[in-house]
Write an enzyme that holds these catalytic residues in place. Structure first.
Site, PDB file in Angstrom:
ATOM      1  N   SER A 258       0.834  -1.196   0.000  1.00 27.24           N
ATOM      2  CA  SER A 258       0.000   0.000   0.000  1.00 27.24           C
ATOM      3  C   SER A 258       0.880   1.262   0.000  1.00 27.24           C
ATOM      4  CB  SER A 258      -0.963  -0.049   1.190  1.00 27.24           C
ATOM      5  OG  SER A 258      -1.979   0.922   1.053  1.00 27.24           O
TER       6      SER A 258
ATOM      7  N   ASP B 164     -10.188  -5.498  -2.896  1.00 24.58           N
ATOM      8  CA  ASP B 164      -9.510  -4.478  -2.086  1.00 24.58           C
ATOM      9  C   ASP B 164     -10.378  -3.215  -2.074  1.00 24.58           C
ATOM     10  OD1 ASP B 164      -7.836  -2.304  -1.371  1.00 24.58           O
ATOM     11  OD2 ASP B 164      -6.054  -3.405  -2.041  1.00 24.58           O
TER      12      ASP B 164
ATOM     13  N   HIS C 252      -7.349  -5.995   1.050  1.00 23.82           N
ATOM     14  CA  HIS C 252      -6.166  -5.153   1.294  1.00 23.82           C
ATOM     15  C   HIS C 252      -5.372  -5.600   2.528  1.00 23.82           C
ATOM     16  CE1 HIS C 252      -4.112  -1.435   0.109  1.00 23.82           C
ATOM     17  NE2 HIS C 252      -4.037  -1.048   1.368  1.00 23.82           N
TER      18      HIS C 252
END
Lengths: 290, 290
Positions: free
Chosen positions: A160, A235, A268
């Site tokens: 991320s 996600d 995620h």
């Protein structure tokens, strides 16, 4: 550089360190996994430092928003792959802590836990929020000077915001990091809300943001020799914050050999990371000639 | 029984449930790992319940002091072994939450997070703190009636206070749980501070404590067909709280086939559990004839 925690795992050791950082003007914490081969080579409990007879491939892992070094340490489960390839893995924190700046703790996506792997130029952030310099210079030097690292076999990866950090640092510092991969990276932060907020808050001149945007760096001529990216289809931050398709387009247009995989059903979280982390470490091992 | 979280991991799914518990007179939370074989068999995202054509071996994991179901879910990394053996793994919480009793939150080793897998008889705890009945009756029934469980292939394992729970529930309910193992279990809680505090607090008649002590249950004639225990030598709670040697002596004296292993250098953490969890799941698979 002081050991503050030590845990044996899969015959290797996680050790957590603290040290006084020049780049961040604060005490910083990071963790290192020493694979079982290292534990067999040296007296790990005495933590003997640089031994010139030893030389281990080493990966830096950069974490995402809100994380400390511990999310990766506890949830990613890299130990077996690190043992297999006899690699050290270094996991820094995501920002300075307790810098004492007004507003530092207000948002999950700015300030503490959200250093964005840039060097701030705006006051008061510029004194402390220099995670780009911290990772690519200060921590790099600390690790290579105190641990038995094979400096020609160092890679970087992350998740991320940390995926963004890994991509941009690899593009900017190919002399230091020879392999790169990412999980759900923020691929084009100049074009997403997380990035716009960070750049507006940390940078005096918004034009500097292109130094911290993987797609912009590629447009500027920066290159990596290969790239592996995994992105889950479930996600919550895909596609708006992550802009994976922009990275695909830039790699295609500028002939960067990239494997960018959409992973059906994955989100995620670290459950996603844990699923594919061994494939990423194998990719780095291959790129680094381990 | 309502799904409150779902995460894909290693092609299987962790799903977190909440339900209203009769035994604990409160809302309880637990997690289940559905292996990839299950995800392939049924439409996991719709979470179809009991399908009589399917039948999965199932393990219950009981966690230690201060834990929720999430410590195990995030840190133990059972997914690959569960996939290998096509097993469901069920992880309950360690106590009721928010029962509203005075003193419930004061100590890490009593009240919230410290149910000790017993049925309280002392007021006011007896209305809520009935984790023995919750695990061995209520959750057992809920799981076997709503999920495609092979009821003849169910085992139980756990850590620390949860290792005590696994040992005592297996000894008391061999009709339900056919295999048992433990990490750093509290082997003889009537003789250690954690157990003495719990029994004095939860039980009107301290003589009842022998119903919740693995060594005492063995003395009373309770048996398991086999047992695997791992204990780290660097565990801060060994030997005083855990009394591993008492379990060794009782298994020897009463001819219980037990493999009780001291693991050099390992501590009381999930780093220790993650190291040996796959061997434990393989042990259960063997015992259950998977």
């Amino acid at each position: 550089m002081q050991v503050i925690e030590s845990n044996k795992c899969h015959d290797g050791y996680w050790k957590r360190f603290k040290h006084q950082s020049t780049a961040c003007q604060s005490e910083m914490t990071f963790s290192v996994f020493f694979p079982k081969g290292y534990a067999a080579d040296v007296s790990i409990n005495q933590f003997s430092l640089h031994d010139s007879n030893l030389s281990y491939p080493t990966l830096f892992w950069l974490s995402g928003l809100t994380c400390t070094d511990q999310n990766f340490v506890q949830k990613a489960h890299v130990e077996k792959a690190a043992n297999q390839w006899n690699m050290l893995i270094v996991a820094p924190d995501t920002s300075p802590r307790d810098a004492g700046l007004a507003g530092e703790e207000d948002d999950y996506d700015f300030g503490t836990g959200a250093g964005f792997y840039l060097d701030a130029t705006k006051q008061p952030w510029s004194e402390h929020y220099n995670m780009h310099r911290y990772v690519s210079e200060e921590l790099y030097q600390l690790i290579t000077q105190t641990l038995p690292v094979a400096t020609e076999q160092m890679g970087i990866f992350g998740h991320s915001m940390g995926g963004h950090g890994a991509l941009t640092i690899a593009l900017k510092h190919p002399d230091k990091f020879k392999s790169v991969s990412a999980f759900a990276p923020i691929c084009q932060p100049t074009q997403c809300d997380w990035g716009k907020k960070a750049f507006a808050g940390y940078l005096d001149d918004i034009a500097d943001a292109t130094m911290y945007d993987a797609c912009a760096l590629i447009e500027q001529g920066k290159r990596v020799s290969a790239l592996l990216v995994d992105q889950g289809t479930e996600d919550n931050f895909y596609p708006d914050q992550l802009r994976t398709e922009s990275l695909v387009e830039h790699c295609d247009k500028f002939n960067i050999p990239a494997t960018i995989r959409m992973q059906p059903g994955y989100d995620h979280s670290y459950f996603f990371i844990a699923t594919f982390i061994e494939e990423h470490i194998a990719f780095h091992a291959q790129q680094l000639g381990v």
